[in-house]
Design an enzyme around this catalytic site. Structure first.
Site, short mmCIF file in Angstrom:
data_model
loop_
_atom_site.label_atom_id
_atom_site.label_comp_id
_atom_site.label_asym_id
_atom_site.label_seq_id
_atom_site.Cartn_x
_atom_site.Cartn_y
_atom_site.Cartn_z
N GLY A 111 43.80 43.71 39.36
CA GLY A 111 43.08 44.97 39.15
C GLY A 111 43.62 45.82 38.02
N THR B 193 43.00 38.94 37.51
CA THR B 193 44.38 38.54 37.76
C THR B 193 44.30 37.97 39.15
OG1 THR B 193 45.28 40.24 36.36
CG2 THR B 193 46.69 39.55 38.15
N ASN C 161 45.26 38.10 32.15
CA ASN C 161 44.81 39.45 31.81
C ASN C 161 43.32 39.57 32.05
OD1 ASN C 161 45.13 42.11 31.25
ND2 ASN C 161 45.00 41.88 29.04
#
Ligand code: DON
Length: 566
Positions: free
Chosen positions: A467, A375, A395
């Site tokens: 993350g 991301t 994603n």
């Protein structure tokens, strides 16, 4: 004289401050300082283009459009046209707001679409290939924000990005490695002639003519080009031809939504963060408010007790997250109760420094980090003092790996952020329930936490990170590093991080970054430690306003991230 020079050099080292992180990199302890305006993002080219737009008279919202699209060009892992994101803003006069341009489940999606006839989750269906994508929101988002608050014409904002796509950018070592690692899967999903199926080396100049053409059409015709025009037609044809379910109607109906941000006090700070369908703001708020009664500063940074407190607050907050949170257009969310101080105090009532609490009232889920994840977050402050905090994503790395050759971009695999089946972990090991089940037109729950911090009524920090499930805890630790432990912005970003998310009942530590004594003490108190297989936890890109009004950037040395400013 010699002594004089030596002490000068020593002084300079202190000022510019270099130290060796436990991550094994030599890292500056203070980030770039700028007088008036700054952009920090995952790529130098993107930060520079954002700054160029600010210099041309654009504001933070113009720079958002430019930076976001420049990331789509130079950082195809995560930067995107085929994904979505969230933006939190604070105007120079203190007005705040946020924009949700999260992907939506296609209208033909259904609750059990990733289950086989026995009700088991079919591996990879929600992460890889044509069925993994939600309806993209990025173009709707950047055009909505820029039209409402920006000052320049989209054509002017997008021109340097189009040039970058057409003339190329230089591939970094990290990127070349990542592209190499994914080449086979690109070919598997898209066929042998796919654009990113060719060998791309560090130092190569990568030109993307198809993407340049798409951006050119969008610059000329606006967001309708993406949702209703030729780009929409090509995208829908691609999906229909390949067994996907994204339709013309999905695109024409997509809208970015302005939402009230989550706002809460923490000591003398006011924290402004993203509301559902991101869990970021509420979960960050729950954790910070559970921590507030404790003297974190006195416990010491990364002391066993400090780590315990964060882990226990995280355990309780993620348990709530996974149960209560989802798309507010589909489920009602008890936001006020979840952030209520009395409730949060009682949540920590059964915590003891003696022994770890246990998450295991349901079977332990396996954290699967086998897929590299991407991301990206960028932070902007303009010369007027407006601030924009944006996290955007496909994603997983390169999303679903579906690359539409004619358009020049990857599609997201955001459908995996739904709970495909209650209690079964997704690729971040997150388990969900009914609140985050799939329904047509519903937005999948996110952990993205674009955040702005105010101190004594003034802009103090703009922060966020990629993350997955670790986003919230990375933003948390960055804020605490600055306000509890007096670190500079860059030190706060550099500092090693750890993470816990209720299930699985494990605490992840960045490898080789924490002392063995600390880990031994935690183990003796009943914590299950995962150090060896931990991924890098987040890549935080942040800006802090210094007491003299200048800006300090914190660009994460874990990636190619860079600050630019003037
Ligand atoms: O919205 C979310 O929470 C995830 N789709 C974010 C994915 C992510 O951060 C991957 N990057 N490292």
């Amino acid at each position: 004289m010699r002594i004089h020079y030596r002490s000068l050099l020593f002084g300079l080292l202190l000022v510019t401050g270099f130290f060796h992180t436990s991550l094994g990199q030599t890292t500056a302890s203070q980030g770039l300082i700028a007088d008036r305006a700054m952009v920090v993002s995952a790529r130098e080219e993107a930060s520079k283009i954002g700054v160029e737009i600010l210099k041309q008279g654009g504001n933070a919202f113009d720079a958002m459009m430019a930076t976001e699209m420049a990331l789509a060009v130079t950082f195809p892992f995560a930067g995107n046209l085929g994904g979505g994101g969230f933006m939190v803003y604070r105007m120079a006069d203190g007005q705040i707001g946020s924009l949700d341009y999260r992907e939506k489940a296609p209208l033909a999606a259904s609750k059990d679409m990733y289950l086989d006839k026995d009700g088991n989750v079919i591996p990879q269906l929600s992460t890889l290939g044509i069925l993994a994508s939600g309806v993209p929101g990025t173009l709707a988002g950047i055009f909505e924000a820029q039209a409402k608050f920006g000052k320049l014409k989209p054509r002017q904002v997008l021109q340097p990005v189009i040039d970058l796509a057409r003339n190329g950018y230089v591939v970094t070592k990290n990127q070349a490695e990542s592209l190499k690692n994914h080449r086979q899967i690109f070919i598997q999903v898209n066929g042998p002639n796919t654009f990113f199926g060719k060998e791309i080396k560090a130092g190569d100049t990568l030109k993307q003519p198809a993407l340049a053409n798409t951006l050119e059409r969008i610059a000329n015709k606006g967001k309708n080009e993406f949702y209703k025009g030729e780009t929409a037609k090509i995208l829908v044809n691609h999906f229909q031809k390949n067994g996907g379910i994204i339709s013309k109607k999905d695109l024409t109906q997509y809208k970015a939504v302005w939402r009230d941000p989550i706002v809460f006090p923490y000591r003398n700070l006011k924290v402004i963060s993203m509301a559902p369908p991101s869990s970021g703001g509420i979960t960050l708020g729950q954790i910070l408010k559970m921590l507030e009664p404790y003297p974190l500063r006195n416990l010491g940074h990364h002391s066993p007790e400090y780590v315990q407190l964060l882990v226990e607050a995280e355990r309780r907050a993620y348990a709530d997250r996974n149960h209560y949170l989802g798309d507010p257009d589909f489920v009602s969310i008890p936001t006020n109760q979840l952030l209520d101080s009395t409730y949060l105090k009682s949540r920590m009532g059964n915590f003891s420094f003696e022994k770890a609490s246990k998450s295991a009232d349901i079977a332990r889920g396996e954290l699967s980090f086998s897929e590299s994840m991407e991301t990206t977050h960028y932070s902007i402050v303009d010369a007027e003092g407006n601030a924009v905090s944006v996290t955007t994503t496909l994603n997983g790395a390169y999303g679903s790996k579906v690359y539409i050759e004619e358009l020049g971009f990857f599609m997201n695999n955001e459908m995996d952020d739904f709970s495909a089946k209650a209690g079964v972990p997704n690729m971040f090991g997150l388990v969900g329930t009914e609140a985050n089940s799939i329904a047509p037109g519903k937005r999948m729950l996110s952990s993205m936490t674009p955040t702005i911090v105010e101190k004594e009524g003034k802009l103090a920090m703009v922060v966020g990170t990629p993350g997955g499930s670790t986003i919230i805890t990375s933003v948390l630790q960055t804020i605490l590093n600055v306000y509890e432990f007096d670190m500079s912005m860059q030190e706060a970003v550099n500092a090693p991080r750890f993470h816990h998310q209720w299930l699985p009942d494990l605490v992840n530590f960045e490898p080789k970054a924490f002392g063995t004594d600390l880990l031994r003490t935690l183990k003796s108190r009943g914590y299950l430690i995962n150090e060896s297989a931990s991924p890098i936890i987040g890549k935080v890109d942040a800006i802090r306003v210094l007491p003299n009004g200048k800006l300090e950037g914190g660009a994460d040395p874990r990636g190619d991230d860079k600050a630019a400013g003037f």
